[in-house]
Design an enzyme around this catalytic site. Structure first.
Site, mmCIF file in Angstrom:
data_model
loop_
_atom_site.group_PDB
_atom_site.id
_atom_site.type_symbol
_atom_site.label_atom_id
_atom_site.label_comp_id
_atom_site.label_asym_id
_atom_site.label_seq_id
_atom_site.Cartn_x
_atom_site.Cartn_y
_atom_site.Cartn_z
ATOM 1 N N ALA A 256 0.848 -1.192 0.000
ATOM 2 C CA ALA A 256 0.000 0.000 0.000
ATOM 3 C C ALA A 256 0.880 1.237 0.000
ATOM 4 C CB ALA A 256 -0.910 0.007 1.223
ATOM 5 N N HIS A 291 -0.412 1.285 9.366
ATOM 6 C CA HIS A 291 0.891 1.749 8.879
ATOM 7 C C HIS A 291 0.730 2.959 7.952
ATOM 8 C CE1 HIS A 291 5.124 1.102 7.508
ATOM 9 N NE2 HIS A 291 4.654 1.646 6.398
ATOM 10 N N GLU A 292 -0.114 2.814 6.955
ATOM 11 C CA GLU A 292 -0.275 3.909 5.991
ATOM 12 C C GLU A 292 -0.881 5.128 6.674
ATOM 13 O OE1 GLU A 292 1.415 3.282 3.544
ATOM 14 O OE2 GLU A 292 1.388 1.085 3.614
ATOM 15 N N HIS A 295 1.700 7.025 8.648
ATOM 16 C CA HIS A 295 2.605 7.810 7.795
ATOM 17 C C HIS A 295 2.152 9.269 7.670
ATOM 18 C CE1 HIS A 295 5.821 5.398 6.220
ATOM 19 N NE2 HIS A 295 5.068 4.532 5.567
#
Ligand code: ARG
Ligand code: ZN
Length: 849
Positions: A256, A291-292, A295
């Protein structure tokens, strides 16, 4: 042969970093989408920052027009660079280009997947869309207009006005580098939720999918909301736009991508339903969504000055997703899983020709550095830092980092300076974790005499390519001790080993049992010749769940390695200990599943090699099977009762608790299959009402040689791409080694085999090279030939995935002379047949010349 006219790929060095003389502060883009002739009109607001020429990046662009402050100019275009020689202090640079998304098979830049337009710009894909300073330290605000005959048109930031059929305009107020740009256009449907941030901002959350997939979005949305709340609570970070979009794309090179406000996901990492996704898929989706999302602060609001600093965002964000998962599920199980991944991927990388520091000093193709070392070891480095400065110190350092560097393109030095300032520590030696490659080996020797327990600790960092000599590192070692009845006599403490040899002494009544490297406090290999008796005490009683599991692993590894190299068999003491654990109703089933799992074939091969034994892939395969049979026979009559106790009543729930039961049940079913030839698995396959149980039974039946199950599975799932990826992979990974290549070859002729889809390619080629080690390494070299041929072919279309999967050959020096020759020949063939910088760099590095 490689075209001798192509210039040799350039090596980029960290030491050569220089800021741009002319920067871009605002980007205005307008797209008129067309599969073969998309027009991209860019207006760049440019400002001079120092003396020098402006050099823009562009790759494969058909340049139509360039103007500077409205006047047409004819800049020098030399390959992938456009030079504006005498740029004024402030000006508007306009370009118009044409590109063909449908012909973009590299899946980098703007491309098409199943009729939809999408982008992938990290690391250097933006230059395949239009001319720009395609580097992370150039941060600009964006306005994007999209025209296309499609209902859904998305880009970063907030929508300006309405998304009318055929036209949309987006504004991203947060300055960002090119790699975070994204555009999506297609026939998509959203699942929508709303979230109110701690700062009282209302945010619309959407997961966009192709019609028909709406039933598979719920879990990702739920994970997204929980991630948002977690980051507010734990790191004090809130979201900063009015909308957060996630899009599922079928053809995607990676998992991703964290594009600002518009995350793009490989559909495998976002879509889930009980019927089609396994528990591991669910866990993976939860982790990647988090996770994304994370970010947005560690990566987007604070980005990287240059690609050498990649771990600044990736190591930190992996660490954050691991923390999130530990909070959301079982922390112990999460930690063991993280260590398994680290060892399987990063230790292997660190021990071979591709070893590189967490912050590399040079590269040819940056896409080759999205590695386990940058991600997983990068995360371990953050964990060690936290252990050294403590959780309060870590919170203070992070707060200072967000305060000082919001809006910056930062470096590792910036990051470390925040901790030195906030925690008043000197991290000079700690910084070696970023610059020295290789897995440190820690030697532990124990002595006990006259009430004094002495621990002698040594460290040794092995040489790696380009780094023959290493300095001693600062290594946090967490340890404690038990008495031989299993009571804790020394609570966990952390010693930071900073020199080559150190001695610790403790006054003790009797010789205790050392529990070293609790929580896996540092990414090191422990050389500790601990007795079986001590390990059995730890396995039964250690208060630290990681150390407890690790003791069991050490016992298993020791036995398997000796069985391979000395032909020994499995002792009753070990089997009894495993049986005790398996039947311990008080222990978490997920933990029991992990404790009964044997070290992987690859792990054993790497460990044998490190111990000076040339590994034999067939022997390793056979010994693991024999060990499984021994365990199955030892558990014998208990197996069915244990499985019965793991039955999960009611509707499928992806919760960690239920997943743990299913995981242990799958372990038991695999053991049962060793002794009943597949009877239990056949019943389990028929009874399965979710993909987790179905896959467990399916793979057992494949291993048992069942001839009909693959056909039944296919008949049921042939129209489901993600499920069929599992079907392709499982048949290869669970084939008997001698049949694996033949199965892989046969499946490449299946009508649904599609090398252009990275998931399908990975299922088949990776199913062999990673999924079936003994099948990949058959002595005739057929496995090597098959994989090399597929990679050379793929390299012409999709260099990134080809290069990434070439790491199947990184272990070549481990094996016997005949296999080494065959693997070297395959590597040379790939190097000579490669057309991309990506695969040329990888094969060259692996060959070591
Ligand atoms: N930044 C993305 C992530 O970690 C991965 C991008 C990978 N890019 C690449 N070129 N390999 O979530
Ligand atoms: Zn990432």
């Amino acid at each position: 042969m490689r075209d001798t006219d192509t210039p040799a790929p350039q090596t980029i060095h960290l030491g050569d970093y220089a800021p741009v003389p002319v920067t871009v502060t605002h980007v205005d883009l307008s797209f008129r989408l067309d599969p073969l002739a998309t027009r991209v009109h860019a207006r760049l607001t440019c400002e001079r920052r120092g003396p020098g020429e402006m050099v823009l990046d562009g790759e494969g662009l058909k340049a139509l027009r360039v103007t500077l402050d409205g006047a047409e100019i004819s800049p020098v275009i030399d390959g992938d660079r456009m030079t504006i020689a005498d740029a004024p202090d402030a000006f508007l640079l306009e370009t118009e280009v044409e590109i063909a998304p449908e012909r973009n098979l590299a899946l980098s830049g703007l491309y098409m997947s199943n009729g939809m337009y999408c982008t992938q710009c990290e690391a250097e894909g933006f230059r395949r869309i239009t001319w720009m300073l395609d580097r992370p330290d150039v941060m600009a605000t964006y306005d994007v207009e999209i025209d296309a005959d499609l209902p859904v048109l998305l880009s970063n930031g907030d929508l300006v006005g309405d998304m009318t059929e055929g036209h949309a305009k987006w504004h991203d107020p947060w300055p960002k580098p090119t790699y975070l740009f994204a555009l999506v256009a297609g026939h998509l449907v959203p699942t929508t939720h709303s979230f109110t941030t701690i700062e009282d901002r209302a945010v619309e959350l959407n997961v966009w999918v192709r019609p028909g997939d709406e039933g598979r979005t719920a879990y990702a949305l739920d994970a997204l909301e929980r991630s948002m709340a977690w980051d507010e609570k734990v790191y004090g970070r809130a979201y900063d736009l009015s909308v957060f979009n996630i899009v599922a794309v079928d053809d995607f090179n990676m998992g991703a991508m964290e594009n600002k406000g518009l995350n793009i996901f490989n559909s495998r990492c976002v879509l889930a339903s009980p019927e089609t996704a396994t528990d591991s898929d669910y866990a993976n989706i939860e982790r990647i969504v988090a996770h994304e999302y994370f970010h947005n602060w560690t990566g987007n609001r604070i980005t990287c000055r240059d690609w050498f600093q990649l771990c600044l965002k990736e190591g930190l964000t992996v660490f954050r997703d691991q923390q999130f998962m530990a909070d959301a599920r079982s922390a112990a199980v999460q930690r063991i899983g993280d260590v398994l991944t680290l060892r399987a991927r990063q230790f292997r990388e660190d021990a071979g020709p591709l070893a590189h520091p967490v912050r590399p000093e040079s590269f040819v193709e940056i896409n080759n550095f999205y590695t386990a070392t940058i991600y997983e070891k990068g995360a371990e480095v953050i964990g060690m830092l936290r252990r050294i400065v403590g959780s309060d110190g870590y919170a203070k350092g992070c707060a200072l980092y967000f305060e000082q560097h919001d809006g910056d393109a930062a470096t590792i030095e910036d990051w470390l300076a925040c901790f030195e300032e906030a925690c008043d520590v000197d991290l000079t030696q700690f910084k070696l974790w970023y610059t020295q490659a290789g897995t440190p080996r820690i030697g532990v020797t124990e002595h006990f005499a006259s009430g004094v327990w002495r621990l002698e600790l040594t460290q040794d960092v092995p040489p790696t390519p380009g780094q023959p000599e290493k300095a001693p590192m600062a290594i946090p070692l967490a340890f404690g001790a038990l008495d031989d009845g299993g009571a804790e006599v020394l609570e966990t403490r952390v010693h930071v080993l900073g020199t080559a040899t150190e001695v610790l002494e403790f006054e003790m009544d009797a010789r205790p049992v050392l529990s070293m490297l609790r929580g896996f406090s540092a990414p090191v290999i422990l050389d500790h010749d601990q007795s079986d008796a001590d390990r059995l005490v730890l396995l039964a009683h250690d208060t630290d769940p990681f150390a407890r599991w690790e003791a069991g692993r050490a016992l298993a590894k020791d036995r398997l390695m000796r069985a391979v190299s000395e032909g020994r068999y499995f002792d009753a003491a070990w089997l009894d200990a495993l049986a005790a654990l398996a039947t311990d109703g008080a222990a978490d089933p997920a933990f029991r599943a992990l404790a009964l799992a044997l070290p992987s074939e690859d792990d054993l091969a790497g460990s044998l090699h490190a111990a000076g034994v040339v590994p034999d892939p067939d022997a390793i395969y056979a010994i693991r099977r024999r060990a499984q049979l021994a365990i199955a026979e030892r558990l014998g009559p208990d197996l069915d009762a244990l499985r019965e106790a793991m039955r999960v009543p009611g509707a499928y729930d992806p919760s960690a608790e239920d997943a743990g039961k299913r995981a242990f049940d799958a372990t038991l079913l695999r053991l049962r299959t060793m002794t009943d030839g597949g009877t239990a698995a056949r019943a389990a396959y028929d009874a399965a009402d979710n993909m987790t149980d179905r896959m467990a039974a399916f793979t057992c039946l494949l291993e048992a040689g069942d001839e009909t199950v693959a056909g039944r599975f296919e008949a049921d799932w042939k129209d489901d791409r993600l499920v069929m990826d599992k079907w392709f992979m499982a048949q290869i990974a669970h084939a008997a080694p001698r049949d694996a290549v033949g199965t892989a070859e046969r499946l490449t002729t299946h009508p649904d085999y599609d090398a252009g889809n990275p998931n399908r390619f990975r299922a088949v080629v990776g199913g062999l090279s990673a999924g079936n080690p003994a099948g990949f390494h058959t002595p005739d070299g057929r496995g090597y030939g098959f994989v090399a041929d597929r990679l050379i072919e793929l390299d012409r279309a999709n260099p990134q995935t080809a290069a990434r999967m070439s790491t199947a050959f990184e272990t070549w020096r481990r094996w016997d002379a005949d296999r080494q020759d065959l693997m070297r020949a395959a590597l040379e063939r790939m190097r000579d047949g490669a057309t991309s910088r990506d695969l040329i760099e990888m094969t060259t590095r692996m060959l070591g010349d």
